[in-house]
Design a protein around this motif. Structure first.
Motif, PDB file in Angstrom:
ATOM      1  N   SER A 261      36.817  52.910  11.049  1.00 36.24           N
ATOM      2  CA  SER A 261      36.313  52.654  12.778  1.00 36.24           C
ATOM      3  C   SER A 261      35.410  51.828  12.659  1.00 36.24           C
ATOM      4  O   SER A 261      34.612  50.911  11.284  1.00 36.24           O
ATOM      5  CB  SER A 261      35.858  53.877  13.659  1.00 36.24           C
ATOM      6  OG  SER A 261      34.721  53.797  13.156  1.00 36.24           O
ATOM      7  N   CYS A 262      35.767  50.319  13.546  1.00 35.34           N
ATOM      8  CA  CYS A 262      35.085  49.378  14.259  1.00 35.34           C
ATOM      9  C   CYS A 262      32.807  49.535  13.527  1.00 35.34           C
ATOM     10  O   CYS A 262      32.404  48.714  13.767  1.00 35.34           O
ATOM     11  CB  CYS A 262      35.079  49.263  14.912  1.00 35.34           C
ATOM     12  SG  CYS A 262      35.160  49.695  16.465  1.00 35.34           S
TER      13      CYS A 262
ATOM     14  N   ARG B  59      40.927  62.554  20.879  1.00 32.04           N
ATOM     15  CA  ARG B  59      40.690  61.677  20.584  1.00 32.04           C
ATOM     16  C   ARG B  59      41.558  61.464  19.420  1.00 32.04           C
ATOM     17  O   ARG B  59      41.682  60.514  18.894  1.00 32.04           O
ATOM     18  CB  ARG B  59      38.762  61.349  20.312  1.00 32.04           C
ATOM     19  CG  ARG B  59      38.430  60.071  19.513  1.00 32.04           C
ATOM     20  CD  ARG B  59      38.579  58.418  20.926  1.00 32.04           C
ATOM     21  NE  ARG B  59      38.452  57.350  19.887  1.00 32.04           N
ATOM     22  CZ  ARG B  59      38.570  55.748  20.365  1.00 32.04           C
ATOM     23  NH1 ARG B  59      39.328  56.198  21.886  1.00 32.04           N
ATOM     24  NH2 ARG B  59      38.533  55.073  19.666  1.00 32.04           N
TER      25      ARG B  59
ATOM     26  N   LEU C 159      41.193  56.825  16.765  1.00 33.29           N
ATOM     27  CA  LEU C 159      41.861  57.201  17.944  1.00 33.29           C
ATOM     28  C   LEU C 159      43.414  57.304  18.032  1.00 33.29           C
ATOM     29  O   LEU C 159      44.288  57.710  18.656  1.00 33.29           O
ATOM     30  CB  LEU C 159      41.846  55.772  18.712  1.00 33.29           C
ATOM     31  CG  LEU C 159      42.918  55.399  19.253  1.00 33.29           C
ATOM     32  CD1 LEU C 159      42.881  54.178  20.253  1.00 33.29           C
ATOM     33  CD2 LEU C 159      43.867  53.915  17.587  1.00 33.29           C
TER      34      LEU C 159
ATOM     35  N   ILE D 165      40.465  44.855  11.523  1.00 29.02           N
ATOM     36  CA  ILE D 165      40.526  46.168  13.244  1.00 29.02           C
ATOM     37  C   ILE D 165      38.712  44.736  13.482  1.00 29.02           C
ATOM     38  O   ILE D 165      38.174  43.996  13.431  1.00 29.02           O
ATOM     39  CB  ILE D 165      39.064  47.278  13.068  1.00 29.02           C
ATOM     40  CG1 ILE D 165      39.296  48.213  12.243  1.00 29.02           C
ATOM     41  CG2 ILE D 165      38.412  47.538  14.683  1.00 29.02           C
ATOM     42  CD1 ILE D 165      38.006  49.445  11.928  1.00 29.02           C
TER      43      ILE D 165
ATOM     44  N   ASN E 201      32.943  56.268  16.937  1.00 25.28           N
ATOM     45  CA  ASN E 201      32.211  56.321  18.060  1.00 25.28           C
ATOM     46  C   ASN E 201      32.761  57.442  19.174  1.00 25.28           C
ATOM     47  O   ASN E 201      31.442  57.133  20.070  1.00 25.28           O
ATOM     48  CB  ASN E 201      31.928  54.645  18.143  1.00 25.28           C
ATOM     49  CG  ASN E 201      33.438  54.724  18.865  1.00 25.28           C
ATOM     50  OD1 ASN E 201      34.712  54.734  19.010  1.00 25.28           O
ATOM     51  ND2 ASN E 201      33.998  53.392  18.166  1.00 25.28           N
TER      52      ASN E 201
HETATM   53  S1  SF4 Z   1      37.232  52.049  18.443  1.00 23.40           S
HETATM   54 FE1  SF4 Z   1      38.305  52.886  17.356  1.00 23.40          FE
HETATM   55  S2  SF4 Z   1      40.152  52.593  17.659  1.00 23.40           S
HETATM   56 FE2  SF4 Z   1      38.493  50.835  19.124  1.00 23.40          FE
HETATM   57  S3  SF4 Z   1      38.571  49.021  18.164  1.00 23.40           S
HETATM   58 FE3  SF4 Z   1      37.352  50.773  16.953  1.00 23.40          FE
HETATM   59  S4  SF4 Z   1      38.318  51.216  15.320  1.00 23.40           S
HETATM   60 FE4  SF4 Z   1      39.901  50.895  17.073  1.00 23.40          FE
END
Ligand code: SF4
Lengths: 214, 467
Positions: free
Chosen positions: B347-348, B437, B413, B108, B431
């Motif tokens: 996720s990030c 989503r 997402l 990511i 998040n």
């Molecule tokens: S919020 Fe989710 S989709 Fe967006 S960069 Fe982070 S991990 Fe990827």
């Protein structure tokens, strides 16, 4: 970029706060590598009763008759009326592309999410922040009067109602100038090429690690 | 004259020129790109016959669309594949460094930037992605931009920006054991609201923030955007410097001393004035669970689902009703009575090594509940995955019935094949809990990695501290 001067148009009311960019254009449609063609999927989850897919023929889908944009009285609307924090969520510019591709030229709300607000100006699309009570009054008038339209005059910074009321809005002068004249930001910035080069040369001396290359 | 905030300092150091109305041309040090928001920017460059201003400032990676299983056979979905192929082709054509799908360093975008030392203290970092705020954990000014701005940065190395206002959120004192960065930031968003930070850059400060590792600070800054702020920042300290040391794209050994010396100033001055200050008592923060369709709809795990009837603001109350209807839960229900179908750890926000360690610590020696159909762990990068495997975490997860996947955005997402089915309920470390989503009709509850792990074991939400 398309200029924005004066826009008189039908108003469509989107009566809920925090309309996020996922709602404006669901992510499955972000897979396009083009800027055009997002209009038929604007508000996709709310607008249709069956699931869609990128490249699918949207005219064959079941529309949700209760969704505001599907009501005949709002067909052809060019001004969207919205609630607070419109455009929150992701940075996707596709949200603005979907709104403009659908035919909207402006959106009025009490407040916008920052990135959405910024993206709007890059696309000749005008986000107008009015006071909460002004937006409320517009919602009431819009619901009460079929064919309710408004006139937005960017030079004068006003939103005028059919009964002659004019609401003033604020806009950053630079953005206003660019929008009125349809100017490309990149060309404007490159007029300062020498300054950017000087800055860069100085920083390379001061902090060379910032230029460690990927 | 009053002192400067951290934000003021980084901002001032990057102003190339300013206009009378306060608009500035801001120089960008690092530009991260991914496949979703860059194709139209490259298209624009080509149409105008322009080249990137400084190719070395750009780092590309495909993350949103990549599959998290069976990578060897490529990307099955043709539309996803086109996007990833387009990024590959654009990076090749313009000579941009890119970590491709099967590169060990792929992951990511907000995980790999810091991991590679491409994100450094005092930098301006942008990416066509709102969670760019993550990089502010390093005392960098980092924010998400739209595709037109991606093109603008590529062409000019600058952005036209107006300075935002300064806000400081101080989390005073220390959090109790089992309370993580995610709980801190969810509690902050619960207090501020999703628009509370609009127009501000938020500096997160206080002992509880200083106590956090870089991973924890990234989790907090990552969600600044969920409070409406484009950027979140944390002052540089020894934790930051230790993390940055010896990363591939960081300062060379010869530059190291000078770099560290220049970073000593990356904190707000004692007498700096903030436009808004919020103070939260760390001791009051418990593990958090979101109940609705906006991150501000959050309560501690021992609370009940709030009642819209008790909300005096009518617009808010109707938003709450819509959220409850969508989520299929009712007011007054204890959070711990909410049963879940799926679990997503990734996720990030929460896919770094520490997040995986925290989840594994809860899971170790246990099994996921049978009622939980899928529990998925998606590491943030190939290097995180490798480290976790070295520590045997993958084994802990798979022994407990979890799936151990390849790195990417995945079910954060649901742009790839990982998604919720309509009506399915997920405990997720991501998040955003917006409608749809994680898949159309899917229901998302945001939690910390430990809380997601505990929910997977119990089949419903439960206080991870009891494990
Ligand atoms: S919020 Fe989710 S989709 Fe967006 S960069 Fe982070 S991990 Fe990827």
């Amino acid at each position: 970029m398309q200029k924005f001067e004066v826009e008189t148009g039908l108003v469509a009311p989107m009566d809920r706060p925090n309309v996020d960019t996922d709602a404006i254009i669901p992510k499955q449609y972000l897979k396009s590598i083009k800027r055009a063609g997002f209009g038929p999927n604007l508000f996709d989850d709310w607008r249709y009763l069956d699931p869609g897919a990128p490249d699918a023929d949207n005219s064959q889908r079941r529309i949700n008759p209760d969704f505001v944009l599907n009501q005949p009285r709002y067909a052809g609307a060019t001004i969207l009326l919205a609630r607070e924090n419109f455009g929150c969520g992701s940075s996707r510019e596709h949200a603005v592309w979907a709104l403009t591709d659908y035919g909207f030229r402006a959106v009025i709300a009490p407040a916008f999410a920052d990135i959405f607000y910024n993206n709007s100006f890059k696309n000749g699309f005008l986000p107008i922040a009015l006071k909460e009570e002004e937006v409320d009054a517009l919602f009431k008038a819009c619901f009460a009067n079929e064919g309710y339209s408004l006139t937005i005059d960017l030079a004068a910074q006003t939103v005028s109602t059919p009964d002659g009321e004019a609401y003033h809005f604020d806009i950053d002068p630079f953005r206003k100038h660019c929008l009125l004249n349809g100017l490309d930001d990149i060309e404007l910035t490159l007029q300062h090429r020498a300054e950017i080069e000087n800055y860069e040369a100085r920083r390379r001396q001061e902090a060379p690690w910032l230029f460690g290359g990927a | 004259m009053a002192g400067k905030t951290l934000y003021d300092k980084v901002w001032d150091a990057h102003v190339v020129r300013s206009e009378e109305d306060g608009t500035a041309l801001l120089y960008i040090d690092r530009h991260l790109i991914h496949e979703v928001t860059s194709p139209q920017a490259f298209e624009g460059l080509r149409l105008a016959g322009r080249q990137p201003w400084r190719v070395g400032s750009i780092l590309g990676v495909a993350d949103h669309n990549v599959p998290t299983t069976d990578r060897a056979s490529g990307i099955a979905d043709p539309v996803s594949r086109t996007q990833v192929d387009t990024l590959d082709a654009n990076c090749t054509a313009f000579g941009i460094t890119e970590f491709r799908m099967n590169d060990l360093r792929q992951g990511i975008v907000h995980v790999i930037g810091p991991e590679q030392g491409a994100t450094l203290p005092g930098m301006t970092v942008v990416c066509g992605d709102s969670h760019t705020a993550t990089h502010g954990a390093f005392g960098a000014l980092a924010f998400g931009i739209g595709t037109s701005e991606v093109e603008h940065v590529m062409a000019t190395q600058c952005l036209v920006q107006k300075k935002s206002k300064n806000m400081r959120v101080t989390v005073k004192g220390h959090v109790g054991p089992g309370v993580e960065g995610k709980d801190i930031v969810l509690a902050i968003i619960g207090e501020l609201g999703t628009a509370g930070g609009t127009g501000y850059t938020i500096e997160f400060a206080g002992e509880a923030i200083a106590d956090l590792s870089m991973e924890g600070r990234m989790t907090v800054c990552n969600m600044a955007i969920e409070a409406g702020a484009r950027a979140g920042m944390v002052a540089v300290d020894q934790t930051t410097i230790d993390y940055v040391k010896n990363r591939p794209y960081g300062p060379t050994a010869a530059q190291w001393e000078a770099a560290v010396a220049s970073w000593q100033d990356l904190h707000s001055d004692e007498d700096a004035v903030f436009d808004k200050e919020i103070v939260i008592d760390a001791a009051t923060i418990k593990p958090q669970v979101t109940w609705g369709t906006s991150p501000e709809m959050v309560v501690p795990v021992d609370a009940v689902v709030p009642d819209p009837a008790a909300e005096s603001d009518s617009v808010k109350a109707s938003g709450m009703e819509k959220a409850l209807a969508y989520m299929g839960i009712s007011a007054g229900m204890p959070i711990t009575d909410i049963a879940i179908d799926k679990v997503f750890i990734g996720s990030c926000t929460n896919s770094r090594i520490e997040d995986l360690r925290s989840a594994a610590a809860v899971i170790k020696g246990r099994r996921k509940a049978d009622s939980v159909s899928v529990a998925m762990v998606v590491p943030g990068s190939g290097l995180v995955k490798q480290q976790a495997e070295k520590e045997g975490l993958d084994k802990i997860f798979t022994d407990a019935g979890f799936e151990w996947r390849e790195p990417g955005c995945s079910m954060c997402l649901a742009m790839n094949a990982d998604r919720l089915e309509p009506g399915e309920r997920c405990a997720s470390t991501s998040n955003r809990n917006f409608e749809g989503r994680q898949g159309q009709g899917g229901r998302t509850h945001l939690v910390s990695p430990a809380m997601a792990a505990a929910a997977a074991i119990a089949g419903h939400f439960v206080d991870a501290r009891a494990f």
